[in-house]
Motif scaffolding. Structure first.
Motif, PDB file in Angstrom:
ATOM      1  N   ASN A 181     -16.993 111.355  22.474  1.00  0.00           N
ATOM      2  CA  ASN A 181     -17.120 110.711  23.611  1.00  0.00           C
ATOM      3  C   ASN A 181     -18.801 111.337  24.311  1.00  0.00           C
ATOM      4  O   ASN A 181     -18.998 110.248  24.821  1.00  0.00           O
ATOM      5  N   GLU A 182     -18.533 112.509  24.868  1.00  0.00           N
ATOM      6  CA  GLU A 182     -19.325 112.867  25.847  1.00  0.00           C
ATOM      7  C   GLU A 182     -20.465 113.116  25.072  1.00  0.00           C
ATOM      8  O   GLU A 182     -21.466 114.221  25.327  1.00  0.00           O
ATOM      9  N   THR A 183     -20.490 112.913  23.640  1.00  0.00           N
ATOM     10  CA  THR A 183     -22.380 113.024  23.229  1.00  0.00           C
ATOM     11  C   THR A 183     -23.155 112.174  23.838  1.00  0.00           C
ATOM     12  O   THR A 183     -22.878 110.971  24.279  1.00  0.00           O
ATOM     13  N   HIS A 184     -23.886 113.058  24.073  1.00  0.00           N
ATOM     14  CA  HIS A 184     -24.889 112.286  24.698  1.00  0.00           C
ATOM     15  C   HIS A 184     -26.340 111.268  24.052  1.00  0.00           C
ATOM     16  O   HIS A 184     -26.708 111.542  23.058  1.00  0.00           O
ATOM     17  N   ASP A 185     -24.940 110.624  23.386  1.00  0.00           N
ATOM     18  CA  ASP A 185     -26.234 109.710  21.822  1.00  0.00           C
ATOM     19  C   ASP A 185     -27.867 109.771  21.842  1.00  0.00           C
ATOM     20  O   ASP A 185     -28.428 110.113  21.032  1.00  0.00           O
ATOM     21  N   ALA A 186     -28.784 109.081  22.947  1.00  0.00           N
ATOM     22  CA  ALA A 186     -29.502 109.406  22.701  1.00  0.00           C
ATOM     23  C   ALA A 186     -30.314 110.767  23.027  1.00  0.00           C
ATOM     24  O   ALA A 186     -31.156 110.753  22.538  1.00  0.00           O
ATOM     25  N   ALA A 187     -29.842 111.738  23.035  1.00  0.00           N
ATOM     26  CA  ALA A 187     -30.851 113.053  23.068  1.00  0.00           C
ATOM     27  C   ALA A 187     -30.259 114.059  21.821  1.00  0.00           C
ATOM     28  O   ALA A 187     -30.896 114.775  21.361  1.00  0.00           O
ATOM     29  N   THR A 188     -28.993 113.135  20.869  1.00  0.00           N
ATOM     30  CA  THR A 188     -28.402 113.859  19.661  1.00  0.00           C
ATOM     31  C   THR A 188     -29.673 112.802  18.168  1.00  0.00           C
ATOM     32  O   THR A 188     -29.112 111.694  18.046  1.00  0.00           O
ATOM     33  N   LEU A 189     -29.755 113.862  17.483  1.00  0.00           N
ATOM     34  CA  LEU A 189     -29.910 113.070  16.425  1.00  0.00           C
ATOM     35  C   LEU A 189     -30.056 114.971  15.625  1.00  0.00           C
ATOM     36  O   LEU A 189     -30.582 115.624  15.354  1.00  0.00           O
ATOM     37  N   LEU A 190     -30.107 114.363  14.458  1.00  0.00           N
ATOM     38  CA  LEU A 190     -29.398 115.018  12.419  1.00  0.00           C
ATOM     39  C   LEU A 190     -30.583 115.105  11.346  1.00  0.00           C
ATOM     40  O   LEU A 190     -30.305 114.162  11.382  1.00  0.00           O
ATOM     41  N   GLU A 191     -31.667 115.624  11.692  1.00  0.00           N
ATOM     42  CA  GLU A 191     -32.360 115.200  10.546  1.00  0.00           C
ATOM     43  C   GLU A 191     -33.118 116.140   9.327  1.00  0.00           C
ATOM     44  O   GLU A 191     -33.131 117.377  10.146  1.00  0.00           O
ATOM     45  N   HIS A 192     -32.316 116.455   8.198  1.00  0.00           N
ATOM     46  CA  HIS A 192     -32.884 117.062   7.433  1.00  0.00           C
ATOM     47  C   HIS A 192     -31.828 118.606   6.833  1.00  0.00           C
ATOM     48  O   HIS A 192     -32.278 119.669   7.541  1.00  0.00           O
ATOM     49  N   CYS A 193     -30.358 117.644   7.188  1.00  0.00           N
ATOM     50  CA  CYS A 193     -29.804 119.271   7.530  1.00  0.00           C
ATOM     51  C   CYS A 193     -29.035 118.738   6.228  1.00  0.00           C
ATOM     52  O   CYS A 193     -28.976 117.560   5.456  1.00  0.00           O
ATOM     53  N   ILE A 194     -28.259 119.929   6.141  1.00  0.00           N
ATOM     54  CA  ILE A 194     -27.089 120.138   4.440  1.00  0.00           C
ATOM     55  C   ILE A 194     -25.670 120.626   5.951  1.00  0.00           C
ATOM     56  O   ILE A 194     -25.559 121.816   6.300  1.00  0.00           O
ATOM     57  N   VAL A 195     -24.779 119.715   5.565  1.00  0.00           N
ATOM     58  CA  VAL A 195     -23.018 119.986   6.307  1.00  0.00           C
ATOM     59  C   VAL A 195     -22.221 119.806   4.758  1.00  0.00           C
ATOM     60  O   VAL A 195     -22.051 119.129   3.982  1.00  0.00           O
ATOM     61  N   GLU A 196     -21.418 120.755   5.012  1.00  0.00           N
ATOM     62  CA  GLU A 196     -20.441 120.645   3.926  1.00  0.00           C
ATOM     63  C   GLU A 196     -20.076 121.796   3.485  1.00  0.00           C
ATOM     64  O   GLU A 196     -19.174 122.370   4.836  1.00  0.00           O
ATOM     65  N   TYR A 197     -18.213 121.510   2.754  1.00  0.00           N
ATOM     66  CA  TYR A 197     -17.181 122.683   2.786  1.00  0.00           C
ATOM     67  C   TYR A 197     -16.322 122.037   4.095  1.00  0.00           C
ATOM     68  O   TYR A 197     -15.212 123.345   4.083  1.00  0.00           O
ATOM     69  N   GLY A 198     -16.656 121.192   5.141  1.00  0.00           N
ATOM     70  CA  GLY A 198     -15.751 120.923   5.783  1.00  0.00           C
ATOM     71  C   GLY A 198     -14.553 119.909   5.482  1.00  0.00           C
ATOM     72  O   GLY A 198     -13.904 119.636   4.319  1.00  0.00           O
ATOM     73  N   GLY A 199     -13.925 119.964   6.809  1.00  0.00           N
ATOM     74  CA  GLY A 199     -12.486 118.342   6.750  1.00  0.00           C
ATOM     75  C   GLY A 199     -11.471 119.380   7.059  1.00  0.00           C
ATOM     76  O   GLY A 199     -10.157 118.912   6.900  1.00  0.00           O
ATOM     77  N   HIS A 200     -11.560 120.816   7.746  1.00  0.00           N
ATOM     78  CA  HIS A 200      -9.963 121.703   7.526  1.00  0.00           C
ATOM     79  C   HIS A 200      -9.453 120.545   8.711  1.00  0.00           C
ATOM     80  O   HIS A 200      -8.186 120.897   8.393  1.00  0.00           O
ATOM     81  N   THR A 201     -10.038 120.321   9.891  1.00  0.00           N
ATOM     82  CA  THR A 201      -8.974 119.743  11.006  1.00  0.00           C
ATOM     83  C   THR A 201      -9.113 118.246  10.617  1.00  0.00           C
ATOM     84  O   THR A 201      -7.980 117.533  11.098  1.00  0.00           O
ATOM     85  N   GLN A 202     -10.493 117.553  10.541  1.00  0.00           N
ATOM     86  CA  GLN A 202     -10.797 116.708  10.717  1.00  0.00           C
ATOM     87  C   GLN A 202     -10.711 115.356   9.912  1.00  0.00           C
ATOM     88  O   GLN A 202     -11.393 114.226  10.623  1.00  0.00           O
ATOM     89  N   ASN A 203     -10.679 115.957   8.634  1.00  0.00           N
ATOM     90  CA  ASN A 203     -11.029 115.354   7.608  1.00  0.00           C
ATOM     91  C   ASN A 203     -12.444 114.199   7.729  1.00  0.00           C
ATOM     92  O   ASN A 203     -11.888 113.431   7.285  1.00  0.00           O
ATOM     93  N   ALA A 204     -13.052 115.184   7.973  1.00  0.00           N
ATOM     94  CA  ALA A 204     -14.549 115.047   7.362  1.00  0.00           C
ATOM     95  C   ALA A 204     -15.386 115.941   7.920  1.00  0.00           C
ATOM     96  O   ALA A 204     -15.336 117.027   8.854  1.00  0.00           O
ATOM     97  N   ASN A 205     -16.270 116.290   7.083  1.00  0.00           N
ATOM     98  CA  ASN A 205     -17.892 117.054   7.456  1.00  0.00           C
ATOM     99  C   ASN A 205     -18.316 117.082   8.979  1.00  0.00           C
ATOM    100  O   ASN A 205     -18.819 117.512   9.653  1.00  0.00           O
TER     101      ASN A 205
END
Length: 268
Positions: A181-205
């Motif tokens: 909830n404390e993510t500064h949404d307006a300052a956060t952007l992910l472009e051209h990334c690869i996110v892989e092999y996660g899901g250990h705790t939060q059930n999602a990459n």
């Protein structure tokens, strides 16, 4: 040395253009209060890794190279990243050994957040040890929060990769990226990334918890559960490839309504 080549205790010296070799533990290691300017050094034969540092120190590391070390990586031992930081591509990838939380050290109002930002430049590879993850923002109270932001600036030719550190990676190796909830949404952007092999705790990459940043033109794959999970969140998810996740490509609870457009799904 029988231990580290150089050890920094609450110190930030300039360490430039050196050959640091054949030390039993690390070429350079430092405690959480150290942020040396570590540039253009060559590492070899160090028993553990070339560099072992706190997240706040990574912004001052650039241009180093090495081979023949125990692990040819920059070891980032986890903790709270509380200074605006840019991680740049260099010969040695980053390996994260404990959770990293990105946030400002002072709280700010939910209606007008001030944040600390982690920027990651094209071509950087961030590898996570088992059970570790990246968390953006930290809770304080109902009025204020410790806000953080994540800016991933990959390109189609040189994406940023968030992956497992395992020699033979598998879904669920690491937690993934959590946007609180404390993510500064307006300052956060992910472009051209690869996110892989996660899901250990939060059930999602990528787990969005009352957070609404944007992820575009990226690849989300090989999660042990969902590619992306939305909990009371409405982020922008546009033009991504979401593939080969064990459960759903994108899943969300009843309080989520993400803008989900122009994505390609396969193998979920």
């Amino acid at each position: 040395s029988s231990s580290n080549g150089i050890y920094l205790s609450s110190s930030s010296p300039t360490i430039d253009r050196n050959i640091i070799t054949d030390n039993t533990n690390y070429g350079i290691s430092g405690n959480s209060n150290s942020a040396g300017l570590i540039t253009n050094n060559t590492f070899s034969g160090n028993g553990q890794a070339p560099i072992n540092i706190h997240p706040n120190a990574v912004r001052r590391v650039n241009g180093n190279s090495g081979s023949g070390n125990g692990q040819d990586v920059i070891r980032v031992y986890g903790g709270e990243l509380t200074a605006n930081s840019t991680w740049v591509k260099q010969e040695l990838p980053f390996t994260i050994t404990a959770d990293i939380t990105v946030h400002r050290s002072a709280g700010s109002n939910h209606d007008n957040p001030g944040s600390v930002k982690l920027t990651i430049e094209p071509g950087v590879q961030v590898r996570f040890n088992p059970g570790t993850g990246l968390i953006v923002g930290k809770a304080l109270n109902s009025i204020n929060g410790y806000y953080g932001a994540l800016s991933v600036q990959g390109t189609a030719e040189s994406p940023v990769t968030f992956t497992s550190s395992a020699a033979s990676p598998a879904p669920g190796d690491w937690k993934g990226i959590c946007f609180s909830n404390e993510t500064h949404d307006a300052a956060t952007l992910l472009e051209h990334c690869i996110v892989e092999y996660g899901g250990h705790t939060q059930n999602a990459n990528m787990y969005f918890a009352s957070a609404n940043p944007a992820i575009k033109d990226s690849t989300i794959r090989f999660s042990s559960s969902n590619g992306i999970y939305l909990s009371s969140s409405s982020p922008t998810i546009d033009r991504n490839i979401i593939t080969d996740n064990t459960n759903y490509g994108i899943s969300g609870n009843s309080n989520s309504a993400g803008l989900i457009t122009n994505n390609t799904f396969s193998g979920n």
